[in-house]
Design an enzyme around this catalytic site. Structure first.
Site, PDB file in Angstrom:
ATOM      1  N   GLY A  32     -12.033  -2.704   9.021  1.00  0.00           N
ATOM      2  CA  GLY A  32     -11.336  -1.931   7.999  1.00  0.00           C
ATOM      3  C   GLY A  32     -11.198  -2.814   6.762  1.00  0.00           C
ATOM      4  N   ALA A  34      -8.939  -4.946   5.960  1.00  0.00           N
ATOM      5  CA  ALA A  34      -8.542  -6.323   6.268  1.00  0.00           C
ATOM      6  C   ALA A  34      -9.729  -7.129   6.817  1.00  0.00           C
ATOM      7  CB  ALA A  34      -7.390  -6.323   7.271  1.00  0.00           C
ATOM      8  N   ALA A  64      -7.370   6.424   4.133  1.00  0.00           N
ATOM      9  CA  ALA A  64      -6.235   6.299   3.201  1.00  0.00           C
ATOM     10  C   ALA A  64      -6.436   7.204   1.999  1.00  0.00           C
ATOM     11  CB  ALA A  64      -6.061   4.848   2.778  1.00  0.00           C
ATOM     12  N   GLN A  65      -5.370   7.889   1.634  1.00  0.00           N
ATOM     13  CA  GLN A  65      -5.501   8.897   0.577  1.00  0.00           C
ATOM     14  C   GLN A  65      -4.860   8.449  -0.725  1.00  0.00           C
ATOM     15  OE1 GLN A  65      -3.620  12.443   2.084  1.00  0.00           O
ATOM     16  NE2 GLN A  65      -5.320  12.938   3.439  1.00  0.00           N
ATOM     17  N   GLU A 131       4.695   6.931  -6.699  1.00  0.00           N
ATOM     18  CA  GLU A 131       5.032   7.478  -5.375  1.00  0.00           C
ATOM     19  C   GLU A 131       6.482   7.187  -5.051  1.00  0.00           C
ATOM     20  OE1 GLU A 131       2.429   5.926  -2.404  1.00  0.00           O
ATOM     21  OE2 GLU A 131       0.817   7.327  -2.885  1.00  0.00           O
ATOM     22  N   HIS A 253       5.107   9.654   9.277  1.00  0.00           N
ATOM     23  CA  HIS A 253       4.900  10.354   8.006  1.00  0.00           C
ATOM     24  C   HIS A 253       5.441  11.769   8.161  1.00  0.00           C
ATOM     25  CE1 HIS A 253       3.079  11.876   4.373  1.00  0.00           C
ATOM     26  NE2 HIS A 253       2.764  10.637   4.049  1.00  0.00           N
ATOM     27  N   ARG A 299      10.722   8.608   3.282  1.00  0.00           N
ATOM     28  CA  ARG A 299       9.888   9.227   4.317  1.00  0.00           C
ATOM     29  C   ARG A 299      10.624   9.479   5.623  1.00  0.00           C
ATOM     30  NH1 ARG A 299       4.017   6.187   4.024  1.00  0.00           N
ATOM     31  NH2 ARG A 299       3.433   7.206   2.106  1.00  0.00           N
ATOM     32  N   HIS A 360       2.348   7.194  11.788  1.00  0.00           N
ATOM     33  CA  HIS A 360       1.468   6.912  10.646  1.00  0.00           C
ATOM     34  C   HIS A 360       1.077   5.445  10.524  1.00  0.00           C
ATOM     35  CE1 HIS A 360      -0.365   7.606   6.825  1.00  0.00           C
ATOM     36  NE2 HIS A 360       0.517   6.890   6.154  1.00  0.00           N
ATOM     37  N   ARG A 395       7.976   0.669   5.349  1.00  0.00           N
ATOM     38  CA  ARG A 395       6.868   0.346   4.449  1.00  0.00           C
ATOM     39  C   ARG A 395       6.937   1.202   3.194  1.00  0.00           C
ATOM     40  NH1 ARG A 395       1.157   2.353   3.735  1.00  0.00           N
ATOM     41  NH2 ARG A 395       2.036   4.242   4.604  1.00  0.00           N
ATOM     42  N   SER A 400       0.174  -1.003   2.024  1.00  0.00           N
ATOM     43  CA  SER A 400      -0.536  -1.581   3.178  1.00  0.00           C
ATOM     44  C   SER A 400      -1.990  -1.919   2.874  1.00  0.00           C
ATOM     45  CB  SER A 400      -0.447  -0.672   4.396  1.00  0.00           C
ATOM     46  OG  SER A 400      -0.581   0.657   4.033  1.00  0.00           O
TER      47      SER A 400
HETATM   48  C1  FAD Z   1      -4.395   9.081   6.986  1.00  0.00           C
HETATM   49  C2  FAD Z   1      -3.931   7.758   6.451  1.00  0.00           C
HETATM   50  C3  FAD Z   1      -3.621   7.624   5.107  1.00  0.00           C
HETATM   51  C4  FAD Z   1      -3.199   6.404   4.602  1.00  0.00           C
HETATM   52  N1  FAD Z   1      -2.959   6.284   3.253  1.00  0.00           N
HETATM   53  C5  FAD Z   1      -2.656   5.063   2.741  1.00  0.00           C
HETATM   54  C6  FAD Z   1      -2.530   4.870   1.341  1.00  0.00           C
HETATM   55  O1  FAD Z   1      -2.705   5.796   0.560  1.00  0.00           O
HETATM   56  N2  FAD Z   1      -2.224   3.623   0.887  1.00  0.00           N
HETATM   57  C7  FAD Z   1      -2.034   2.550   1.716  1.00  0.00           C
HETATM   58  O2  FAD Z   1      -1.756   1.441   1.249  1.00  0.00           O
HETATM   59  N3  FAD Z   1      -2.166   2.705   3.065  1.00  0.00           N
HETATM   60  C8  FAD Z   1      -2.478   3.922   3.578  1.00  0.00           C
HETATM   61  N4  FAD Z   1      -2.628   4.070   4.938  1.00  0.00           N
HETATM   62  C9  FAD Z   1      -2.491   2.883   5.799  1.00  0.00           C
HETATM   63  C10 FAD Z   1      -3.716   1.996   5.634  1.00  0.00           C
HETATM   64  O3  FAD Z   1      -4.872   2.794   5.548  1.00  0.00           O
HETATM   65  C11 FAD Z   1      -3.877   1.042   6.803  1.00  0.00           C
HETATM   66  O4  FAD Z   1      -2.697   0.403   7.086  1.00  0.00           O
HETATM   67  C12 FAD Z   1      -4.913  -0.033   6.509  1.00  0.00           C
HETATM   68  O5  FAD Z   1      -6.067   0.572   6.027  1.00  0.00           O
HETATM   69  C13 FAD Z   1      -5.190  -0.837   7.755  1.00  0.00           C
HETATM   70  O6  FAD Z   1      -6.357  -1.578   7.579  1.00  0.00           O
HETATM   71  P1  FAD Z   1      -6.892  -2.499   8.751  1.00  0.00           P
HETATM   72  O7  FAD Z   1      -8.142  -3.109   8.242  1.00  0.00           O
HETATM   73  O8  FAD Z   1      -5.813  -3.375   9.206  1.00  0.00           O
HETATM   74  O9  FAD Z   1      -7.185  -1.488   9.971  1.00  0.00           O
HETATM   75  P2  FAD Z   1      -8.254  -0.326  10.109  1.00  0.00           P
HETATM   76  O10 FAD Z   1      -8.721   0.136   8.790  1.00  0.00           O
HETATM   77  O11 FAD Z   1      -7.684   0.693  11.012  1.00  0.00           O
HETATM   78  O12 FAD Z   1      -9.473  -1.043  10.841  1.00  0.00           O
HETATM   79  C14 FAD Z   1      -9.388  -1.432  12.185  1.00  0.00           C
HETATM   80  C15 FAD Z   1     -10.753  -1.901  12.643  1.00  0.00           C
HETATM   81  O13 FAD Z   1     -10.630  -2.541  13.908  1.00  0.00           O
HETATM   82  C16 FAD Z   1     -11.649  -2.104  14.767  1.00  0.00           C
HETATM   83  N5  FAD Z   1     -11.191  -2.234  16.162  1.00  0.00           N
HETATM   84  C17 FAD Z   1     -10.043  -1.787  16.720  1.00  0.00           C
HETATM   85  N6  FAD Z   1     -10.003  -2.113  18.031  1.00  0.00           N
HETATM   86  C18 FAD Z   1     -11.137  -2.777  18.303  1.00  0.00           C
HETATM   87  C19 FAD Z   1     -11.701  -3.352  19.487  1.00  0.00           C
HETATM   88  N7  FAD Z   1     -11.084  -3.299  20.684  1.00  0.00           N
HETATM   89  N8  FAD Z   1     -12.907  -3.952  19.404  1.00  0.00           N
HETATM   90  C20 FAD Z   1     -13.582  -3.997  18.214  1.00  0.00           C
HETATM   91  N9  FAD Z   1     -13.101  -3.464  17.063  1.00  0.00           N
HETATM   92  C21 FAD Z   1     -11.895  -2.868  17.110  1.00  0.00           C
HETATM   93  C22 FAD Z   1     -11.899  -0.663  14.346  1.00  0.00           C
HETATM   94  O14 FAD Z   1     -13.180  -0.257  14.779  1.00  0.00           O
HETATM   95  C23 FAD Z   1     -11.775  -0.792  12.826  1.00  0.00           C
HETATM   96  O15 FAD Z   1     -12.991  -1.213  12.281  1.00  0.00           O
HETATM   97  C24 FAD Z   1      -3.050   5.289   5.460  1.00  0.00           C
HETATM   98  C25 FAD Z   1      -3.355   5.427   6.817  1.00  0.00           C
HETATM   99  C26 FAD Z   1      -3.793   6.637   7.314  1.00  0.00           C
HETATM  100  C27 FAD Z   1      -4.122   6.765   8.767  1.00  0.00           C
END
Ligand code: FAD
Length: 544
Positions: A32, A34, A64-65, A131, A253, A299, A360, A395, A400
């Site tokens: 993702g 990160a 993320a929207q 927001e 949410h 929220r 959420h 949050r 995030s």
């Molecule tokens: C619908 C929605 C809307 C949102 N809107 C916003 C917004 O507008 N603004 C904001 O700041 N935040 C928003 N958020 C929150 C934000 O999107 C997330 O907190 C952030 O993107 C998390 O990023 P990440 O890289 O940590 O995790 P993720 O983007 O979830 O990535 C996780 C990764 O880990 C991998 N993974 C997981 N388990 C395993 C495993 N066992 N083996 C191998 N790979 C694995 C997955 O395949 C994926 O690639 C939203 C979230 C959602 C669900």
């Protein structure tokens, strides 16, 4: 008590000399925002390998929207963004972390633009949205409501052009490999054991590892998260001895699209920001009964108000009335939400949008310091799988994605820089592990997955009580006895083992925190207790 969730160190038995081995300098688990940002940074220092369990586009990040927060307007200031974040965090934020994220945010937006991200603007200035909880306009967005998708597109393109960065998709990480530190008391992370759908089990040896495996929304029946958010990283970290923090803090949410039988999808807070009104099943606007800010109340307040109104009116959901925004304007401002609604024959503006609250964002996670280091040597964590202290007990919207980028870069740099400090050589070790065969009968794992999600929604949702939490622990412990003692060979079953482990930790932490603070609301302890102005930590060594 039979603590089955503490017994397993590895989900599968393995014998190192019988498995294929892969070597890398930095292993990044998750792709993702990160993980991608961490991997791009780490590859500046050495070989980086990023592993994701499904397709690259399937993550919370790409869903993320609303947008990503950064101070980019002269009327705004870092001090205001810091103050807004602290105010929402209910006295649990780490102020140094808040200052770091806010301070680096604008630089990350510029970097993304440099890497090709197209944010909404008038050509000269970003079109900044405001927001709930933000005192200023500071939310950068893309294609109206497709900010995450655009960020992932740009990061992925950059990653594909990055030398020394390899990506394995459809590769499931089962566990972190740990090995005793030579001459020291503890263990260090030396890579991971994973399962590739084509090649089977593999051992990945890494000098540094970054856990960026995302959130836990799929533990609840009602969630805005995609089905992959099964808390794998939290369970993996726990089994490896990493300390986790604030596991009781799940943000709900208020408004997910509710169509019985379909998976939920988010109806962004920005819809209420643009004038959307919440009405109950009799068409009555009700938020004024609960908070003076009506639909723009925090929220957690809106989420609980919706649940209470559903109960009062015996409704399965409430609805968003967006007629004030207008059909065309709504479709222009929220193209993805419109598309999602149209799939079910709902035309926003003409029709009411049925909504209800949903899990959420996971605030808790692997406890890390300001450099993203966990307590386990050679392991970093960032994004939703980490608990940095930025969000405290609640949050602030749009904080995030920026946290994922700031800590992603930080972890990539930290892991990269320590490569030159360590004089270790990468070599496969003769690690082996054998699970005792199960003595208990089999259960239907798919049924447990669904039942667990229903249980978490019913008992560990936006409102909690000690009675319901205690009942949850009892049921989870029962399932754990029959599921965690088995050895499976498919990701869908390993996910359930991880979900049970993480759910156990979440419910136990929620039971322990006998107060209400931020996203954690206890009906039996509705007030905030100053004595609880502290974090809750859990680990294998100190289980809840
Ligand atoms: C619908 C929605 C809307 C949102 N809107 C916003 C917004 O507008 N603004 C904001 O700041 N935040 C928003 N958020 C929150 C934000 O999107 C997330 O907190 C952030 O993107 C998390 O990023 P990440 O890289 O940590 O995790 P993720 O983007 O979830 O990535 C996780 C990764 O880990 C991998 N993974 C997981 N388990 C395993 C495993 N066992 N083996 C191998 N790979 C694995 C997955 O395949 C994926 O690639 C939203 C979230 C959602 C669900």
């Amino acid at each position: 008590m039979d603590r089955a969730y503490l017994k397993r160190r590895y989900l599968v038995s393995f014998e190192a000399r019988r498995l294929p081995h892969i070597f890398t300098d930095v292993l990044v688990i998750g792709g993702g925002a990160a993980g991608l940002r961490a991997a791009i940074e780490a590859a500046k220092y050495g070989q980086a390998l990023m592993i994701v369990k499904s397709a690259m586009t399937e993550s919370n990040s790409s869903q993320a929207q609303g947008g990503i927060a950064a101070v980019l307007d002269e009327r705004d200031s870092p001090a205001l963004h810091v103050a807004d974040t602290l105010a929402v965090g209910a006295d649990l934020c780490d102020e140094r972390v808040v200052e770091k994220v806010v301070g680096e945010a604008a630089d990350h937006i510029c970097e993304l633009v440099e890497w090709g991200a197209l944010f909404d603007s008038n050509g000269e200035r970003f079109d900044l949205a405001r927001e709930g909880g933000h005192s200023q306009r500071r939310i950068v967005h893309a294609h109206g409501d497709a900010t995450g998708w655009e960020i992932i597109r740009a990061l992925l393109e950059k990653a594909r052009q990055t030398d020394r960065l390899k990506i394995f998709d459809h590769c499931f990480v089962l566990d972190l490999l740990t090995d005793p530190v030579e001459g020291g008391p503890g263990s260090a992370c030396v890579g991971a054991i994973c399962w590739h759908q084509r090649y089977g089990l593999q051992m990945i040896w890494a000098r540094q590892t970054i856990l960026a495996s995302g959130g836990a929304g799929a533990l609840w029946r009602e969630t805005t998260n995609p089905p992959q958010a099964t808390a794998d990283g939290l369970a993996i970290a726990f089994r490896a001895g990493v300390t986790l923090a604030d596991m009781e803090m799940m943000q709900f949410h208020p408004t997910a699209l509710y169509i019985a039988g379909a998976s939920r999808s988010l109806i962004s807070e920005a819809v209420r920001g643009e004038g959307g009104k919440l009405v109950d099943k009799f068409g009555r606007r009700f938020m004024g009964d609960y908070h003076s800010d009506c639909e723009l109340a925090p929220r957690d307040v809106v989420a609980r108000a919706i649940l209470s109104q559903m109960l009062k009116t015996a409704g399965t959901h409430v609805s968003l009335d967006v007629s004030q925004i207008g059909v065309e304007q709504f479709a222009k401002r929220f193209p993805r939400i419109t598309e999602q609604c149209l799939k079910f024959g709902i035309e926003p503006g003409w029709d009411l949008i049925p909504v209800r609250p949903a899990a959420h964002y996971m605030i808790g996670g692997a406890h890390v310091d300001i450099e993203g280091r966990t307590g386990l040597e050679r392991l970093y964590s960032c994004g939703e799988s980490a608990c940095t202290g930025l969000h405290g007990a609640n949050r602030l919207g749009s904080n995030s994605l920026i946290e994922a980028l700031v800590f992603g870069r930080q972890c990539g740099r930290g892991a990269g820089e320590s490569l030159s400090l360590a004089n270790d050589k990468l070599a496969a070790k003769d690690l082996s592990f054998v699970n005792e065969p199960s003595q208990r009968t089999e259960m239907d794992v798919l049924d447990i997955r669904n039942s667990l999600r229903a249980l978490m929604w019913r008992n560990v949702g936006p409102t909690r009580t000690s009675e319901r939490l205690a009942e949850t622990l009892e049921i989870i412990d029962f399932w754990c006895r029959y599921v965690l003692d088995k050895q499976f060979d498919q990701p869908c079953d390993w996910e359930v083992q991880n979900m049970l482990t993480a759910a156990r930790l979440i419910a136990a932490s929620a039971l322990k925190r006998t107060e209400s603070r931020g996203v954690h609301f206890r009906e039996d302890f509705p007030d905030t207790d100053p004595a609880w102005r502290r974090h809750l930590f859990v680990s294998r060594q100190s289980p809840p």
